[in-house]
Scaffold this motif. Sequence first.
Motif, PDB file in Angstrom:
ATOM      1  N   GLU A  68       1.055  -0.806  -0.258  1.00  0.00           N
ATOM      2  CA  GLU A  68      -0.436  -0.138  -0.040  1.00  0.00           C
ATOM      3  C   GLU A  68       1.084   1.550  -0.149  1.00  0.00           C
ATOM      4  O   GLU A  68       0.297   2.017  -0.551  1.00  0.00           O
ATOM      5  CB  GLU A  68      -0.701   0.692   1.200  1.00  0.00           C
ATOM      6  CG  GLU A  68      -2.018  -0.801   1.394  1.00  0.00           C
ATOM      7  CD  GLU A  68      -2.989  -1.501   2.707  1.00  0.00           C
ATOM      8  OE1 GLU A  68      -2.760  -0.421   3.807  1.00  0.00           O
ATOM      9  OE2 GLU A  68      -3.767  -1.574   2.274  1.00  0.00           O
ATOM     10  N   SER A  69       2.027   1.454   0.195  1.00  0.00           N
ATOM     11  CA  SER A  69       2.741   2.239   0.037  1.00  0.00           C
ATOM     12  C   SER A  69       3.863   2.264  -0.754  1.00  0.00           C
ATOM     13  O   SER A  69       4.187   3.536  -1.187  1.00  0.00           O
ATOM     14  CB  SER A  69       3.803   2.147   1.695  1.00  0.00           C
ATOM     15  OG  SER A  69       5.149   3.009   1.954  1.00  0.00           O
ATOM     16  N   ILE A  70       4.350   1.504  -1.375  1.00  0.00           N
ATOM     17  CA  ILE A  70       4.874   1.208  -2.505  1.00  0.00           C
ATOM     18  C   ILE A  70       3.969   1.141  -3.770  1.00  0.00           C
ATOM     19  O   ILE A  70       4.705   1.900  -4.646  1.00  0.00           O
ATOM     20  CB  ILE A  70       5.584   0.115  -2.340  1.00  0.00           C
ATOM     21  CG1 ILE A  70       6.724   0.197  -1.445  1.00  0.00           C
ATOM     22  CG2 ILE A  70       6.985   0.274  -3.884  1.00  0.00           C
ATOM     23  CD1 ILE A  70       7.605   0.967  -1.119  1.00  0.00           C
ATOM     24  N   GLY A  71       3.170   0.568  -3.933  1.00  0.00           N
ATOM     25  CA  GLY A  71       2.445   0.993  -5.093  1.00  0.00           C
ATOM     26  C   GLY A  71       2.597  -0.400  -6.406  1.00  0.00           C
ATOM     27  O   GLY A  71       2.103  -0.137  -7.445  1.00  0.00           O
ATOM     28  N   CYS A  72       3.674  -1.421  -5.870  1.00  0.00           N
ATOM     29  CA  CYS A  72       4.262  -2.087  -6.835  1.00  0.00           C
ATOM     30  C   CYS A  72       3.340  -4.035  -6.806  1.00  0.00           C
ATOM     31  O   CYS A  72       2.628  -3.321  -5.827  1.00  0.00           O
ATOM     32  CB  CYS A  72       5.508  -2.621  -6.523  1.00  0.00           C
ATOM     33  SG  CYS A  72       5.735  -3.049  -4.935  1.00  0.00           S
ATOM     34  N   GLY A  73       3.442  -4.403  -7.429  1.00  0.00           N
ATOM     35  CA  GLY A  73       2.987  -5.562  -7.373  1.00  0.00           C
ATOM     36  C   GLY A  73       2.968  -6.570  -5.530  1.00  0.00           C
ATOM     37  O   GLY A  73       3.853  -6.806  -5.616  1.00  0.00           O
ATOM     38  N   LEU A  74       2.072  -7.191  -5.629  1.00  0.00           N
ATOM     39  CA  LEU A  74       2.294  -8.020  -4.882  1.00  0.00           C
ATOM     40  C   LEU A  74       2.044  -9.917  -5.199  1.00  0.00           C
ATOM     41  O   LEU A  74       1.141  -9.730  -5.922  1.00  0.00           O
ATOM     42  CB  LEU A  74       1.737  -7.878  -3.554  1.00  0.00           C
ATOM     43  CG  LEU A  74       1.400  -8.609  -2.379  1.00  0.00           C
ATOM     44  CD1 LEU A  74       2.284  -8.972  -1.302  1.00  0.00           C
ATOM     45  CD2 LEU A  74       0.306  -8.341  -1.117  1.00  0.00           C
ATOM     46  N   ILE A  75       2.763 -11.234  -4.979  1.00  0.00           N
ATOM     47  CA  ILE A  75       2.431 -11.854  -4.895  1.00  0.00           C
ATOM     48  C   ILE A  75       3.032 -13.351  -4.228  1.00  0.00           C
ATOM     49  O   ILE A  75       3.300 -12.683  -2.759  1.00  0.00           O
ATOM     50  CB  ILE A  75       3.619 -12.673  -6.230  1.00  0.00           C
ATOM     51  CG1 ILE A  75       3.729 -11.780  -7.367  1.00  0.00           C
ATOM     52  CG2 ILE A  75       3.567 -13.838  -6.581  1.00  0.00           C
ATOM     53  CD1 ILE A  75       4.704 -11.819  -8.532  1.00  0.00           C
ATOM     54  N   VAL A  76       1.814 -14.338  -3.562  1.00  0.00           N
ATOM     55  CA  VAL A  76       1.550 -14.983  -2.561  1.00  0.00           C
ATOM     56  C   VAL A  76       2.935 -15.978  -3.113  1.00  0.00           C
ATOM     57  O   VAL A  76       2.262 -16.646  -3.957  1.00  0.00           O
ATOM     58  CB  VAL A  76       0.488 -15.364  -1.944  1.00  0.00           C
ATOM     59  CG1 VAL A  76       0.795 -16.419  -1.099  1.00  0.00           C
ATOM     60  CG2 VAL A  76      -0.131 -14.981  -1.809  1.00  0.00           C
ATOM     61  N   GLU A  77       3.863 -16.574  -1.958  1.00  0.00           N
ATOM     62  CA  GLU A  77       4.596 -17.708  -2.444  1.00  0.00           C
ATOM     63  C   GLU A  77       4.104 -18.606  -1.412  1.00  0.00           C
ATOM     64  O   GLU A  77       5.056 -18.252  -0.557  1.00  0.00           O
ATOM     65  CB  GLU A  77       6.500 -16.993  -3.077  1.00  0.00           C
ATOM     66  CG  GLU A  77       7.295 -18.566  -3.205  1.00  0.00           C
ATOM     67  CD  GLU A  77       6.730 -19.387  -3.474  1.00  0.00           C
ATOM     68  OE1 GLU A  77       6.377 -20.100  -3.671  1.00  0.00           O
ATOM     69  OE2 GLU A  77       6.114 -19.270  -4.867  1.00  0.00           O
ATOM     70  N   ASN A  78       3.687 -20.125  -1.192  1.00  0.00           N
ATOM     71  CA  ASN A  78       3.534 -20.399  -0.526  1.00  0.00           C
ATOM     72  C   ASN A  78       5.057 -20.928   0.049  1.00  0.00           C
ATOM     73  O   ASN A  78       4.981 -21.551   1.192  1.00  0.00           O
ATOM     74  CB  ASN A  78       2.737 -22.094  -0.769  1.00  0.00           C
ATOM     75  CG  ASN A  78       1.373 -21.329  -0.556  1.00  0.00           C
ATOM     76  OD1 ASN A  78       0.715 -20.431  -0.276  1.00  0.00           O
ATOM     77  ND2 ASN A  78       0.471 -21.884  -2.017  1.00  0.00           N
ATOM     78  N   ASP A  79       5.686 -21.299  -0.459  1.00  0.00           N
ATOM     79  CA  ASP A  79       7.221 -21.731   0.421  1.00  0.00           C
ATOM     80  C   ASP A  79       7.843 -20.671   0.817  1.00  0.00           C
ATOM     81  O   ASP A  79       8.619 -20.969   1.556  1.00  0.00           O
ATOM     82  CB  ASP A  79       8.072 -22.529  -0.532  1.00  0.00           C
ATOM     83  CG  ASP A  79       7.542 -23.697  -2.138  1.00  0.00           C
ATOM     84  OD1 ASP A  79       6.799 -24.495  -0.923  1.00  0.00           O
ATOM     85  OD2 ASP A  79       8.209 -24.049  -2.646  1.00  0.00           O
ATOM     86  N   LEU A  80       7.617 -19.670   0.952  1.00  0.00           N
ATOM     87  CA  LEU A  80       7.916 -19.130   2.021  1.00  0.00           C
ATOM     88  C   LEU A  80       7.130 -18.966   3.271  1.00  0.00           C
ATOM     89  O   LEU A  80       7.712 -18.397   4.476  1.00  0.00           O
ATOM     90  CB  LEU A  80       7.492 -17.354   1.294  1.00  0.00           C
ATOM     91  CG  LEU A  80       8.327 -17.288   0.158  1.00  0.00           C
ATOM     92  CD1 LEU A  80       8.374 -16.012  -0.468  1.00  0.00           C
ATOM     93  CD2 LEU A  80      10.361 -16.736   0.624  1.00  0.00           C
ATOM     94  N   MET A  81       6.321 -19.972   3.558  1.00  0.00           N
ATOM     95  CA  MET A  81       5.510 -19.787   5.045  1.00  0.00           C
ATOM     96  C   MET A  81       7.170 -20.209   5.997  1.00  0.00           C
ATOM     97  O   MET A  81       8.033 -21.139   5.448  1.00  0.00           O
ATOM     98  CB  MET A  81       4.294 -21.128   5.069  1.00  0.00           C
ATOM     99  CG  MET A  81       3.795 -20.837   4.215  1.00  0.00           C
ATOM    100  SD  MET A  81       1.928 -21.662   5.188  1.00  0.00           S
ATOM    101  CE  MET A  81       2.116 -23.119   3.751  1.00  0.00           C
ATOM    102  N   GLU A  82       6.709 -20.327   6.936  1.00  0.00           N
ATOM    103  CA  GLU A  82       7.786 -20.859   8.628  1.00  0.00           C
ATOM    104  C   GLU A  82       7.745 -22.622   8.681  1.00  0.00           C
ATOM    105  O   GLU A  82       6.775 -23.079   7.445  1.00  0.00           O
ATOM    106  CB  GLU A  82       7.232 -20.490   9.533  1.00  0.00           C
ATOM    107  CG  GLU A  82       8.154 -20.457  10.654  1.00  0.00           C
ATOM    108  CD  GLU A  82       9.510 -19.923   9.852  1.00  0.00           C
ATOM    109  OE1 GLU A  82      10.058 -20.835   9.740  1.00  0.00           O
ATOM    110  OE2 GLU A  82       9.714 -18.885  11.358  1.00  0.00           O
TER     111      GLU A  82
END
Length: 205
Positions: A68-82
């Motif tokens: 919201e601050s930057i205004g760029c794209g956002l992609i969810v990557e499941n393998d970044l989970m803890e």
Amino acid sequence: MELLIIRHGESEADLLEVHEGRADFPLTKLGEQQASLMATYIEQHYRPNIILTSPLKRARRTATILQESIGCGLIVENDLMEFNNGILAGLLRNEAAIKYPLPQGGRPIHIPIQDGESELEFRFRADSVFHKILFEYQHYDRVAIVSHGGMISNILKAFLKQPMNQEFAFPTGDTGIHLLEIKANTRIIRFLNKQEHLQLIEDEN
């Protein structure tokens, strides 16, 4: 190519003394404030071209505040989970110590926790997503990655090409920021666990 690696803000699990891991707790009010300060700092100093995030609430909300601050794209990557901590997820730490005590000498790295993953599998997942990011997003100048303490530590090990061991760890505080650069065949650490954006909160206290 630069990798801007960010840990999520404080989550409710931090206050409940429970094992978090895959337990999906949201940010606290303080966590929201930390994420907002981090987003403002990054907007001013290290604007990314794209943001990748773990799908877990505490990371995704942190990433959304940054987006919201930057205004760029956002992609969810499941393998970044803890780390998938299986039966321990959401369990009180003192209760877990009684119900599921660690084996004498600790759990071997190749043996998964019940219903979860092993440390070896966790490291392999970190290496895999790290190389996936390098390959699929190499045309971006700066990629922001919002994830979790354990995953970030393993990504840093992958970046440094460390062998699989448990001798080294790279802790990250709430909304701590790491900046890595890959330039030709050189891997450069610009800084680790930067948290100066939280100074305003510390000054208020």
